[in-house]
Motif scaffolding. Structure first.
Motif, short mmCIF file in Angstrom:
data_model
loop_
_atom_site.label_atom_id
_atom_site.label_comp_id
_atom_site.label_asym_id
_atom_site.label_seq_id
_atom_site.Cartn_x
_atom_site.Cartn_y
_atom_site.Cartn_z
N UNK A 63 62.39 33.51 14.86
CA UNK A 63 63.28 32.51 14.27
C UNK A 63 62.35 31.63 13.43
N UNK A 64 62.45 31.67 12.10
CA UNK A 64 61.48 30.98 11.24
C UNK A 64 61.34 29.48 11.54
N UNK A 65 62.42 28.78 11.81
CA UNK A 65 62.32 27.34 12.09
C UNK A 65 61.59 27.09 13.41
N UNK A 66 61.93 27.87 14.41
CA UNK A 66 61.28 27.74 15.72
C UNK A 66 59.80 28.08 15.62
N UNK A 67 59.51 29.15 14.90
CA UNK A 67 58.12 29.57 14.72
C UNK A 67 57.32 28.49 14.00
N UNK A 68 57.88 27.94 12.94
CA UNK A 68 57.17 26.90 12.17
C UNK A 68 56.90 25.66 13.02
N UNK A 69 57.89 25.23 13.79
CA UNK A 69 57.71 24.05 14.64
C UNK A 69 56.65 24.31 15.72
N UNK A 70 56.67 25.50 16.31
CA UNK A 70 55.71 25.83 17.35
C UNK A 70 54.29 25.90 16.78
N UNK A 71 54.13 26.57 15.66
CA UNK A 71 52.80 26.70 15.06
C UNK A 71 52.29 25.33 14.60
N UNK A 72 53.19 24.49 14.09
CA UNK A 72 52.79 23.13 13.70
C UNK A 72 52.29 22.36 14.92
N UNK A 73 52.96 22.54 16.06
CA UNK A 73 52.52 21.87 17.29
C UNK A 73 51.15 22.40 17.73
N UNK A 74 50.94 23.70 17.62
CA UNK A 74 49.64 24.27 17.97
C UNK A 74 48.56 23.76 17.02
N UNK A 75 48.87 23.71 15.73
CA UNK A 75 47.90 23.22 14.75
C UNK A 75 47.55 21.76 14.99
N UNK A 76 48.51 20.99 15.48
CA UNK A 76 48.24 19.58 15.79
C UNK A 76 47.27 19.46 16.97
N UNK A 124 48.76 23.47 25.07
CA UNK A 124 49.39 24.70 24.58
C UNK A 124 50.60 25.04 25.45
N UNK A 125 50.42 25.01 26.76
CA UNK A 125 51.52 25.31 27.67
C UNK A 125 52.68 24.34 27.46
N UNK A 126 52.39 23.06 27.27
CA UNK A 126 53.45 22.08 27.02
C UNK A 126 54.16 22.37 25.70
N UNK A 127 53.41 22.80 24.68
CA UNK A 127 54.03 23.14 23.39
C UNK A 127 54.95 24.35 23.53
N UNK A 128 54.53 25.34 24.31
CA UNK A 128 55.37 26.51 24.56
C UNK A 128 56.68 26.06 25.20
N UNK A 129 56.56 25.24 26.24
CA UNK A 129 57.77 24.78 26.95
C UNK A 129 58.68 23.94 26.04
N UNK A 130 58.09 23.10 25.21
CA UNK A 130 58.87 22.22 24.35
C UNK A 130 59.56 22.97 23.22
N UNK A 131 58.85 23.91 22.60
CA UNK A 131 59.37 24.52 21.38
C UNK A 131 60.00 25.91 21.56
N UNK A 132 59.62 26.61 22.60
CA UNK A 132 60.10 27.99 22.72
C UNK A 132 60.99 28.25 23.93
N UNK A 133 60.70 27.61 25.03
CA UNK A 133 61.49 27.90 26.24
C UNK A 133 61.62 26.65 27.10
#
Length: 132
Positions: free
Chosen positions: A50-63, A122-131
């Motif tokens: 999902x492009x929006x979900x992917x972008x938000x998740x990768x932005x969180x990882x990059x942060x 990273x784990x918190x970003x996964x939980x927040x943005x993906x699941x």
């Protein structure tokens, strides 16, 4: 003699029908195989991100650290989605989830792995943005 002539006629008719049927079965069998393969491949690619979900998740990882995704957004997204399966299977075992996160998110610039504080983020970003 009459029965021999009838038998020969019947056999000739069956032989000609068998020849037609074999050609039809072969040509009918081949075309469905190609669409099945194509249609099976297409949903996998369209469902993979999902492009929006992917972008938000990768932005969180990059942060957290740009080296987590290290320019490979789709790969990072896939790792995050795989981590969601681990979260579902181990919802109350944070230590195990952190270990799986550490193993799953690797980088060429961090061959020893990311530090524990980064793994937590990273784990918190996964939980927040993906699941969530």
């Amino acid at each position: 003699m009459r029965s021999t002539a009838v038998a020969v006629t019947v056999l000739a008719a069956l032989a000609s029908l068998a020849g037609c049927g074999g050609g039809t079965a072969t040509s009918t069998t081949a075309p469905p195989a190609a669409p099945t393969t194509t249609s099976a491949s297409a949903p996998t690619k369209t469902d993979s991100a999902d492009p929006a979900k992917q972008a938000a998740f990768v932005a969180a990882l990059d942060a957290i650290d740009k080296d987590i995704a290290h320019g490979k957004a789709e790969k990072a997204y896939d790792r995050g989605r795989n981590q969601c399966d681990s979260i579902k299977n181990n919802p109350n075992d944070r230590a195990k989830l952190l270990d799986l996160t550490r193993q799953r998110f690797t980088s060429p610039d961090h061959p020893e792995g990311f530090p524990p504080a980064t793994v937590e983020k990273i784990l918190d970003a996964v939980k927040t943005h993906l699941c969530p």
